[in-house]
Design an enzyme around this catalytic site. Structure first.
Site, PDB file in Angstrom:
ATOM      1  N   ARG A 129      -8.080   9.928 -17.853  1.00 43.98           N
ATOM      2  CA  ARG A 129      -6.970  10.869 -17.349  1.00 43.98           C
ATOM      3  C   ARG A 129      -7.313  12.236 -17.614  1.00 43.98           C
ATOM      4  NH1 ARG A 129      -1.792   7.092 -19.496  1.00 43.98           N
ATOM      5  NH2 ARG A 129      -1.365   5.832 -17.572  1.00 43.98           N
TER       6      ARG A 129
ATOM      7  N   GLU B 292       1.596  -9.292 -18.993  1.00 42.05           N
ATOM      8  CA  GLU B 292       0.992  -8.547 -17.901  1.00 42.05           C
ATOM      9  C   GLU B 292      -0.274  -9.169 -17.087  1.00 42.05           C
ATOM     10  OE1 GLU B 292       2.603  -3.986 -18.869  1.00 42.05           O
ATOM     11  OE2 GLU B 292       0.379  -4.335 -18.931  1.00 42.05           O
TER      12      GLU B 292
ATOM     13  N   ASN C 245      -1.931   9.036 -12.187  1.00 39.45           N
ATOM     14  CA  ASN C 245      -2.754   9.366 -13.395  1.00 39.45           C
ATOM     15  C   ASN C 245      -3.788   7.977 -13.383  1.00 39.45           C
ATOM     16  OD1 ASN C 245      -1.124   7.238 -14.035  1.00 39.45           O
ATOM     17  ND2 ASN C 245      -0.167   8.107 -15.880  1.00 39.45           N
TER      18      ASN C 245
ATOM     19  N   THR D  24      -0.432  10.050 -21.069  1.00 48.31           N
ATOM     20  CA  THR D  24       0.164   9.823 -19.630  1.00 48.31           C
ATOM     21  C   THR D  24      -0.038  11.015 -18.643  1.00 48.31           C
ATOM     22  OG1 THR D  24       1.867   8.396 -20.710  1.00 48.31           O
ATOM     23  CG2 THR D  24       2.151   8.970 -18.545  1.00 48.31           C
TER      24      THR D  24
ATOM     25  N   LYS E 144      -5.476   2.619 -10.616  1.00 49.51           N
ATOM     26  CA  LYS E 144      -4.229   2.977  -9.458  1.00 49.51           C
ATOM     27  C   LYS E 144      -4.775   3.564  -8.366  1.00 49.51           C
ATOM     28  CE  LYS E 144      -0.944   3.751 -13.202  1.00 49.51           C
ATOM     29  NZ  LYS E 144       0.073   4.697 -13.798  1.00 49.51           N
TER      30      LYS E 144
ATOM     31  N   HIS F 209      -3.673   2.274 -15.454  1.00 46.00           N
ATOM     32  CA  HIS F 209      -2.371   1.642 -16.394  1.00 46.00           C
ATOM     33  C   HIS F 209      -3.206   0.982 -17.468  1.00 46.00           C
ATOM     34  CE1 HIS F 209       1.059  -0.798 -17.682  1.00 46.00           C
ATOM     35  NE2 HIS F 209       0.407  -1.622 -17.629  1.00 46.00           N
TER      36      HIS F 209
ATOM     37  N   PHE G 150      11.698   8.256 -11.936  1.00 50.29           N
ATOM     38  CA  PHE G 150      10.735   8.230 -11.211  1.00 50.29           C
ATOM     39  C   PHE G 150      10.430   6.847 -10.859  1.00 50.29           C
ATOM     40  CE2 PHE G 150       9.542   8.235 -15.813  1.00 50.29           C
ATOM     41  CZ  PHE G 150       8.801   7.100 -15.947  1.00 50.29           C
TER      42      PHE G 150
ATOM     43  N   TYR H   2       6.937  -3.310 -13.008  1.00 49.81           N
ATOM     44  CA  TYR H   2       7.234  -2.061 -13.703  1.00 49.81           C
ATOM     45  C   TYR H   2       9.026  -2.298 -13.984  1.00 49.81           C
ATOM     46  CZ  TYR H   2       3.164   0.574 -13.497  1.00 49.81           C
ATOM     47  OH  TYR H   2       1.612   1.328 -13.508  1.00 49.81           O
TER      48      TYR H   2
ATOM     49  N   ARG I 193      -6.064   2.265 -24.685  1.00 49.69           N
ATOM     50  CA  ARG I 193      -5.269   3.347 -24.607  1.00 49.69           C
ATOM     51  C   ARG I 193      -5.884   4.766 -24.894  1.00 49.69           C
ATOM     52  NH1 ARG I 193      -0.312   2.972 -22.142  1.00 49.69           N
ATOM     53  NH2 ARG I 193       0.403   4.587 -23.308  1.00 49.69           N
TER      54      ARG I 193
END
Ligand code: GDP
Length: 140
Positions: free
Chosen positions: A104, A128, A114, A93, A11, A117, A59, A51, A87
Protein backbone atom coordinates in the site's frame (compact mmCIF):
# COMPACT_ATOMS: atom_id res chain seq x y z
CA UNK A 1 4.07 -21.25 13.61
CA UNK A 2 1.55 -23.23 11.57
CA UNK A 3 1.15 -23.13 7.82
CA UNK A 4 -1.95 -21.09 7.00
CA UNK A 5 -3.89 -19.97 3.96
CA UNK A 6 -5.35 -16.50 3.45
CA UNK A 7 -7.49 -14.83 0.79
CA UNK A 8 -5.92 -11.97 -1.13
CA UNK A 9 -7.51 -9.69 -3.73
CA UNK A 10 -5.59 -7.42 -6.07
CA UNK A 11 -8.12 -4.61 -6.45
CA UNK A 12 -9.24 -2.76 -9.62
CA UNK A 13 -6.96 0.25 -9.07
CA UNK A 14 -3.96 -2.11 -9.22
CA UNK A 15 -5.10 -4.36 -12.08
CA UNK A 16 -5.93 -1.19 -14.04
CA UNK A 17 -2.34 0.03 -13.63
CA UNK A 18 -0.91 -3.39 -14.62
CA UNK A 19 0.59 -4.03 -11.17
CA UNK A 20 -0.37 -7.70 -10.71
CA UNK A 21 3.15 -9.03 -11.25
CA UNK A 22 4.84 -6.44 -9.03
CA UNK A 23 2.37 -7.13 -6.22
CA UNK A 24 2.79 -10.89 -6.61
CA UNK A 25 6.57 -10.42 -6.35
CA UNK A 26 6.06 -8.76 -2.94
CA UNK A 27 4.11 -11.81 -1.73
CA UNK A 28 6.71 -14.26 -3.02
CA UNK A 29 9.64 -12.25 -1.63
CA UNK A 30 7.94 -12.44 1.80
CA UNK A 31 7.75 -16.24 1.57
CA UNK A 32 4.07 -16.47 0.67
CA UNK A 33 3.17 -19.02 -2.03
CA UNK A 34 0.34 -18.24 -4.50
CA UNK A 35 -1.47 -21.60 -4.41
CA UNK A 36 -4.59 -20.42 -6.30
CA UNK A 37 -5.22 -17.40 -8.51
CA UNK A 38 -7.80 -16.17 -11.01
CA UNK A 39 -8.73 -12.88 -12.65
CA UNK A 40 -12.45 -12.14 -12.45
CA UNK A 41 -14.90 -9.24 -12.59
CA UNK A 42 -17.00 -9.02 -9.43
CA UNK A 43 -20.65 -8.06 -9.90
CA UNK A 44 -22.21 -5.54 -7.52
CA UNK A 45 -24.00 -8.50 -5.87
CA UNK A 46 -20.64 -10.26 -5.41
CA UNK A 47 -19.08 -7.14 -3.87
CA UNK A 48 -22.05 -6.54 -1.55
CA UNK A 49 -21.97 -10.16 -0.38
CA UNK A 50 -18.20 -10.24 0.08
CA UNK A 51 -18.17 -6.98 2.09
CA UNK A 52 -21.47 -7.58 3.94
CA UNK A 53 -19.67 -7.08 7.26
CA UNK A 54 -19.18 -3.43 6.26
CA UNK A 55 -22.76 -2.75 5.11
CA UNK A 56 -23.46 -0.18 7.85
CA UNK A 57 -20.24 1.75 7.16
CA UNK A 58 -20.60 5.12 5.38
CA UNK A 59 -18.22 4.02 2.60
CA UNK A 60 -20.04 0.76 1.77
CA UNK A 61 -21.54 2.07 -1.49
CA UNK A 62 -18.24 3.54 -2.64
CA UNK A 63 -16.33 0.37 -1.69
CA UNK A 64 -18.67 -2.04 -3.47
CA UNK A 65 -18.91 0.14 -6.60
CA UNK A 66 -15.10 0.34 -6.69
CA UNK A 67 -14.65 -3.43 -6.31
CA UNK A 68 -17.08 -4.03 -9.19
CA UNK A 69 -15.54 -1.31 -11.38
CA UNK A 70 -12.89 -3.44 -13.07
CA UNK A 71 -11.07 -6.76 -12.96
CA UNK A 72 -9.69 -8.15 -9.72
CA UNK A 73 -7.23 -10.98 -9.14
CA UNK A 74 -8.37 -13.28 -6.33
CA UNK A 75 -5.71 -15.46 -4.77
CA UNK A 76 -5.00 -17.93 -2.01
CA UNK A 77 -1.66 -17.29 -0.32
CA UNK A 78 -0.04 -20.02 1.76
CA UNK A 79 2.81 -19.89 4.25
CA UNK A 80 3.85 -19.86 7.88
CA UNK A 81 1.58 -17.41 9.68
CA UNK A 82 0.25 -16.36 6.27
CA UNK A 83 -2.64 -14.24 7.58
CA UNK A 84 -0.52 -11.85 9.64
CA UNK A 85 2.39 -12.03 7.21
CA UNK A 86 0.14 -10.92 4.35
CA UNK A 87 -1.27 -8.06 6.43
CA UNK A 88 2.32 -6.97 7.11
CA UNK A 89 3.22 -7.07 3.40
CA UNK A 90 0.02 -5.13 2.54
CA UNK A 91 0.60 -2.29 5.02
CA UNK A 92 -1.97 -0.09 6.75
CA UNK A 93 -5.40 0.50 5.19
CA UNK A 94 -4.61 4.17 4.54
CA UNK A 95 -1.47 4.40 2.38
CA UNK A 96 -0.50 7.58 4.25
CA UNK A 97 0.01 5.37 7.33
CA UNK A 98 1.56 2.35 5.55
CA UNK A 99 5.15 1.41 6.39
CA UNK A 100 7.78 1.94 3.69
CA UNK A 101 8.18 -1.02 1.36
CA UNK A 102 4.64 -2.31 1.87
CA UNK A 103 2.30 -2.80 -1.09
CA UNK A 104 0.00 0.00 0.00
CA UNK A 105 2.87 2.43 0.65
CA UNK A 106 4.25 1.79 -2.84
CA UNK A 107 1.10 1.37 -4.92
CA UNK A 108 -2.14 2.45 -3.17
CA UNK A 109 -3.85 5.63 -4.35
CA UNK A 110 -6.12 6.39 -1.38
CA UNK A 111 -7.76 4.78 1.66
CA UNK A 112 -10.45 3.36 -0.65
CA UNK A 113 -8.37 2.53 -3.73
CA UNK A 114 -5.69 0.74 -1.76
CA UNK A 115 -4.64 -1.99 -4.20
CA UNK A 116 -5.10 -5.13 -2.06
CA UNK A 117 -7.43 -6.95 0.30
CA UNK A 118 -6.26 -9.58 2.80
CA UNK A 119 -8.21 -11.68 5.30
CA UNK A 120 -7.79 -10.54 8.91
CA UNK A 121 -8.29 -13.77 10.92
CA UNK A 122 -8.42 -17.57 10.47
CA UNK A 123 -12.24 -17.68 10.44
CA UNK A 124 -12.61 -14.94 7.85
CA UNK A 125 -9.79 -16.45 5.77
CA UNK A 126 -11.65 -19.77 5.56
CA UNK A 127 -14.93 -18.04 4.66
CA UNK A 128 -13.34 -15.73 2.10
CA UNK A 129 -11.38 -18.54 0.40
CA UNK A 130 -14.59 -20.58 0.10
CA UNK A 131 -16.37 -17.51 -1.35
CA UNK A 132 -14.15 -17.63 -4.45
CA UNK A 133 -12.51 -21.06 -4.71
CA UNK A 134 -13.42 -24.74 -4.68
CA UNK A 135 -10.97 -27.16 -3.10
CA UNK A 136 -9.79 -28.48 -6.47
CA UNK A 137 -8.70 -24.99 -7.55
CA UNK A 138 -6.20 -24.71 -4.68
CA UNK A 139 -2.96 -26.56 -5.33
CA UNK A 140 -0.35 -26.25 -2.61
P1 GDP B 1 -8.49 -3.48 5.46
O1 GDP B 1 -8.76 -4.73 6.27
O2 GDP B 1 -7.11 -2.92 5.71
O3 GDP B 1 -8.75 -3.68 3.98
O4 GDP B 1 -9.49 -2.35 5.97
P2 GDP B 1 -11.03 -2.34 6.47
O5 GDP B 1 -11.51 -3.74 6.73
O6 GDP B 1 -11.13 -1.33 7.55
O7 GDP B 1 -11.81 -1.74 5.20
C1 GDP B 1 -12.08 -2.53 4.08
C2 GDP B 1 -11.86 -1.70 2.85
O8 GDP B 1 -12.81 -0.67 2.79
C3 GDP B 1 -10.51 -0.99 2.76
O9 GDP B 1 -9.46 -1.81 2.31
C4 GDP B 1 -10.81 0.12 1.78
O10 GDP B 1 -10.78 -0.33 0.42
C5 GDP B 1 -12.25 0.46 2.14
N1 GDP B 1 -12.29 1.61 3.06
C6 GDP B 1 -11.93 1.66 4.38
N2 GDP B 1 -12.09 2.91 4.88
C7 GDP B 1 -12.57 3.66 3.85
C8 GDP B 1 -12.94 5.04 3.71
O11 GDP B 1 -12.86 5.83 4.66
N3 GDP B 1 -13.40 5.43 2.47
C9 GDP B 1 -13.49 4.58 1.42
N4 GDP B 1 -13.95 5.02 0.24
N5 GDP B 1 -13.15 3.27 1.50
C10 GDP B 1 -12.69 2.84 2.70
Amino acid sequence: MATERTLSIIKPDATGRNLTGRINAKFEEAGLRIVAQKRIRMSMADAEAFYAVHKERPFFGELTAFMASGPVVVQVLEGEGAIVKNRDVMGATNPADAAPGTIRAEFAQSVGENSVHGSDAPETAAEEIAFFFSGREIVG
